[in-house]
Design a protein around this motif. Sequence first.
Motif, PDB file in Angstrom:
ATOM      1  N   LEU A  52       0.820  -1.209   0.000  1.00 57.47           N
ATOM      2  CA  LEU A  52       0.000   0.000   0.000  1.00 57.47           C
ATOM      3  C   LEU A  52       0.855   1.261   0.000  1.00 57.47           C
ATOM      4  CD1 LEU A  52      -2.928  -0.820   2.437  1.00 57.47           C
ATOM      5  CD2 LEU A  52      -2.994  -0.630  -0.044  1.00 57.47           C
ATOM      6  N   LEU A  53       1.919   1.255   0.796  1.00 54.13           N
ATOM      7  CA  LEU A  53       2.812   2.409   0.838  1.00 54.13           C
ATOM      8  C   LEU A  53       3.482   2.632  -0.516  1.00 54.13           C
ATOM      9  CD1 LEU A  53       4.164   4.637   2.535  1.00 54.13           C
ATOM     10  CD2 LEU A  53       5.940   2.980   3.096  1.00 54.13           C
ATOM     11  N   SER A  54       3.913   1.570  -1.152  1.00 52.67           N
ATOM     12  CA  SER A  54       4.553   1.675  -2.464  1.00 52.67           C
ATOM     13  C   SER A  54       3.580   2.213  -3.512  1.00 52.67           C
ATOM     14  CB  SER A  54       5.066   0.309  -2.914  1.00 52.67           C
ATOM     15  OG  SER A  54       6.004  -0.190  -2.013  1.00 52.67           O
ATOM     16  N   LEU A  55       2.346   1.731  -3.478  1.00 52.57           N
ATOM     17  CA  LEU A  55       1.340   2.224  -4.419  1.00 52.57           C
ATOM     18  C   LEU A  55       1.034   3.700  -4.176  1.00 52.57           C
ATOM     19  CD1 LEU A  55      -1.130  -0.778  -4.545  1.00 52.57           C
ATOM     20  CD2 LEU A  55       0.429  -0.018  -6.339  1.00 52.57           C
ATOM     21  N   PHE A  56       0.973   4.098  -2.914  1.00 51.39           N
ATOM     22  CA  PHE A  56       0.720   5.496  -2.594  1.00 51.39           C
ATOM     23  C   PHE A  56       1.845   6.391  -3.101  1.00 51.39           C
ATOM     24  CE2 PHE A  56       1.169   9.087   0.365  1.00 51.39           C
ATOM     25  CZ  PHE A  56      -0.051   9.716   0.152  1.00 51.39           C
ATOM     26  N   ILE A  57       3.078   5.982  -2.881  1.00 49.65           N
ATOM     27  CA  ILE A  57       4.227   6.775  -3.344  1.00 49.65           C
ATOM     28  C   ILE A  57       4.238   6.847  -4.867  1.00 49.65           C
ATOM     29  CG2 ILE A  57       6.754   6.799  -3.489  1.00 49.65           C
ATOM     30  CD1 ILE A  57       6.762   5.723  -0.600  1.00 49.65           C
ATOM     31  N   ALA A  58       3.974   5.729  -5.535  1.00 48.76           N
ATOM     32  CA  ALA A  58       3.956   5.725  -7.003  1.00 48.76           C
ATOM     33  C   ALA A  58       2.853   6.643  -7.521  1.00 48.76           C
ATOM     34  CB  ALA A  58       3.756   4.299  -7.521  1.00 48.76           C
TER      35      ALA A  58
END
Length: 82
Positions: A52-58
Amino acid sequence: MLNKDCHHDCNQSYCPFAQDNNNANRYVCLKCGTEREINRYSSGFGSFLMLLLSLFIAFQLLVTYERQNNQPQQESPISSQS
């Protein structure tokens, strides 16, 4: 799963399981020897949060990139040739 050679009248929901002293996640039936691992797999919650954090940053990077490309670029003044 129970041993097919088990001659005791127990099943997995009624086996008298005892915890292994050396491994807190391992339980063994005292009658038939069936083994259970309580926490066989590590929790996927941490991996889910990282995803989820990676998707948010992307997503944030994509939005920022789109905003920069959609802003009208200031044209530098053209110097007149004399």
